[in-house]
Design an enzyme around this catalytic site. Sequence first.
Site, PDB file in Angstrom:
ATOM      1  N   GLU A   1       6.703   9.338  13.862  1.00 49.26           N
ATOM      2  CA  GLU A   1       6.996   8.687  12.576  1.00 49.26           C
ATOM      3  C   GLU A   1       7.867   9.587  11.699  1.00 49.26           C
ATOM      4  O   GLU A   1       8.755   9.112  10.998  1.00 49.26           O
ATOM      5  CB  GLU A   1       5.707   8.337  11.824  1.00 49.26           C
TER       6      GLU A   1
ATOM      7  N   TRP B   1       0.851  -1.219   0.000  1.00 45.11           N
ATOM      8  CA  TRP B   1       0.000   0.000   0.000  1.00 45.11           C
ATOM      9  C   TRP B   1       0.875   1.254   0.000  1.00 45.11           C
ATOM     10  O   TRP B   1       1.994   1.249   0.516  1.00 45.11           O
ATOM     11  CB  TRP B   1      -0.966  -0.008   1.185  1.00 45.11           C
TER      12      TRP B   1
ATOM     13  N   GLU C   1       8.874   2.406   6.420  1.00 43.08           N
ATOM     14  CA  GLU C   1       8.458   3.318   7.497  1.00 43.08           C
ATOM     15  C   GLU C   1       8.122   4.713   6.967  1.00 43.08           C
ATOM     16  O   GLU C   1       7.254   5.396   7.503  1.00 43.08           O
ATOM     17  CB  GLU C   1       9.572   3.432   8.548  1.00 43.08           C
TER      18      GLU C   1
ATOM     19  N   THR D   1       4.600   0.432  18.886  1.00 45.20           N
ATOM     20  CA  THR D   1       3.904   1.219  17.860  1.00 45.20           C
ATOM     21  C   THR D   1       2.771   0.404  17.234  1.00 45.20           C
ATOM     22  O   THR D   1       1.740   0.956  16.865  1.00 45.20           O
ATOM     23  CB  THR D   1       4.858   1.716  16.744  1.00 45.20           C
TER      24      THR D   1
ATOM     25  N   ASP E   1       2.175  -3.081   9.364  1.00 41.85           N
ATOM     26  CA  ASP E   1       3.606  -2.935   9.015  1.00 41.85           C
ATOM     27  C   ASP E   1       4.470  -3.077  10.272  1.00 41.85           C
ATOM     28  O   ASP E   1       5.489  -3.769  10.277  1.00 41.85           O
ATOM     29  CB  ASP E   1       3.906  -1.531   8.445  1.00 41.85           C
ATOM     30  N   GLU E   2       4.065  -2.388  11.334  1.00 36.69           N
ATOM     31  CA  GLU E   2       4.859  -2.404  12.573  1.00 36.69           C
ATOM     32  C   GLU E   2       4.981  -3.833  13.106  1.00 36.69           C
ATOM     33  O   GLU E   2       6.040  -4.243  13.591  1.00 36.69           O
ATOM     34  CB  GLU E   2       4.244  -1.511  13.654  1.00 36.69           C
TER      35      GLU E   2
ATOM     36  N   GLU F   1       8.854  -1.555  18.031  1.00 38.73           N
ATOM     37  CA  GLU F   1       7.925  -1.890  16.943  1.00 38.73           C
ATOM     38  C   GLU F   1       6.647  -2.515  17.516  1.00 38.73           C
ATOM     39  O   GLU F   1       5.553  -2.285  17.001  1.00 38.73           O
ATOM     40  CB  GLU F   1       8.567  -2.853  15.938  1.00 38.73           C
TER      41      GLU F   1
ATOM     42  N   HIS G   1       7.620  -5.636  11.151  1.00 43.97           N
ATOM     43  CA  HIS G   1       8.955  -5.178  11.528  1.00 43.97           C
ATOM     44  C   HIS G   1       9.364  -5.745  12.891  1.00 43.97           C
ATOM     45  O   HIS G   1      10.523  -6.110  13.103  1.00 43.97           O
ATOM     46  CB  HIS G   1       9.006  -3.642  11.569  1.00 43.97           C
TER      47      HIS G   1
ATOM     48  N   HIS H   1       4.565   5.850   6.615  1.00 44.39           N
ATOM     49  CA  HIS H   1       3.701   6.079   7.777  1.00 44.39           C
ATOM     50  C   HIS H   1       3.502   7.565   8.061  1.00 44.39           C
ATOM     51  O   HIS H   1       2.379   8.053   8.171  1.00 44.39           O
ATOM     52  CB  HIS H   1       4.266   5.374   9.019  1.00 44.39           C
TER      53      HIS H   1
HETATM   54 FE   FE2 Z   1       8.074   1.023  13.092  1.00 40.73          FE
HETATM   55 FE   FE2 Z   2       6.135   3.417  11.712  1.00 41.57          FE
END
Ligand code: FE2
Ligand code: FE2
Length: 326
Positions: free
Chosen positions: A77, A34, A112, A168, A197-198, A165, A201, A115
């Site tokens: 971010e 995305w 990242e 978040t 995503d976090e 991570e 990670h 974000h």
């Molecule tokens: Fe992150």
């Molecule tokens: Fe992030």
Amino acid sequence: MEFFEEKRREVMVHIEQFMLEKMHEYLKPIDTIWQPSDFLPDSTRETFFNEIKEMRESAAGLSYDLIAVLIGDTITEEALPSYESWLTMVKGVSDNEEGGWMKWTRHWTAEENRHGDLLNKYLYLSGRVNMRAMEISTQYLIADGFDLGTGHDPYRNFIYTSFQELATNISHRRVASQAKKDGDALLSKMCGVIASDEARHAKAYKYFISKVFEVDPTEAMLAFEDMMRKKIVMPAHFLREVGLKIGQTFGHFTDAAQRLGIYTAIDYVDILRELITDWQIETVTGMGEQGEKARDYILALPDRLLRVADRMKNPNLEYKFSWING
Ligand SMILES: [Fe+2]
Ligand SMILES: [Fe+2]
């Protein structure tokens, strides 16, 4: 000290091969992942103004605290340049420009970067934010940097990022569900995709550290203990607003997050528990006495922290952020 650094480098080189193999399990292909524009009004279309109007109507229903948390999250971010330069200063990371560590660092940064981009554009269009005040805070946070207590030690760094991570992931996920409750489905979707995503990670960083536990258990345990004794600070702990001193806004931001239940002292304990489970701290073998002691400290810590968390009152200070209009 020299021996310590030499050993760290060896371990980093050893793990690098797994990184190169595994990296793409923790990242998504750039062509299909995305992008911010997938969620934002398309300015090339006639429908643009109507979409913005709808966005602003939903954003009007978000609570003051939620907007404050979202702004703090966005600024966090957007301080990405600090995190990238911090990662490249870690011993063993920048030894080889085309090596696994630098490759990971670049790809992680690239993911990242979406974000802050997405959240910033959302906030700009929402009509709820004094953008200039927020931008000043962002510039300050990047200029002020941070002090995370990791030094340039890879173990401490990647223990920190494993923790962070996960933190978040929790906070973006909670903002997503709060936004939904407040009637902003679009914001909820945005924070949901960021949260996932976090989570990916976090898996990567936890994997690196689990590899370190395999080859250098005592030092890994000591690094984990050290980071937990110092407490994991948030990367925005120097957050400030125009006219304030370094760090003076941070407490107000975390108070708002605590009030809404977006990130609390209990979450801190839950993350610690997750790391203890995932790294199988209870059954790590091959450590000396020092490592065993460090393990005892870590294993006893969640209950100790929970007792403190139980006594903590929910902060109810009313604070007026310069970031938010009206
Ligand atoms: Fe992150
Ligand atoms: Fe992030």
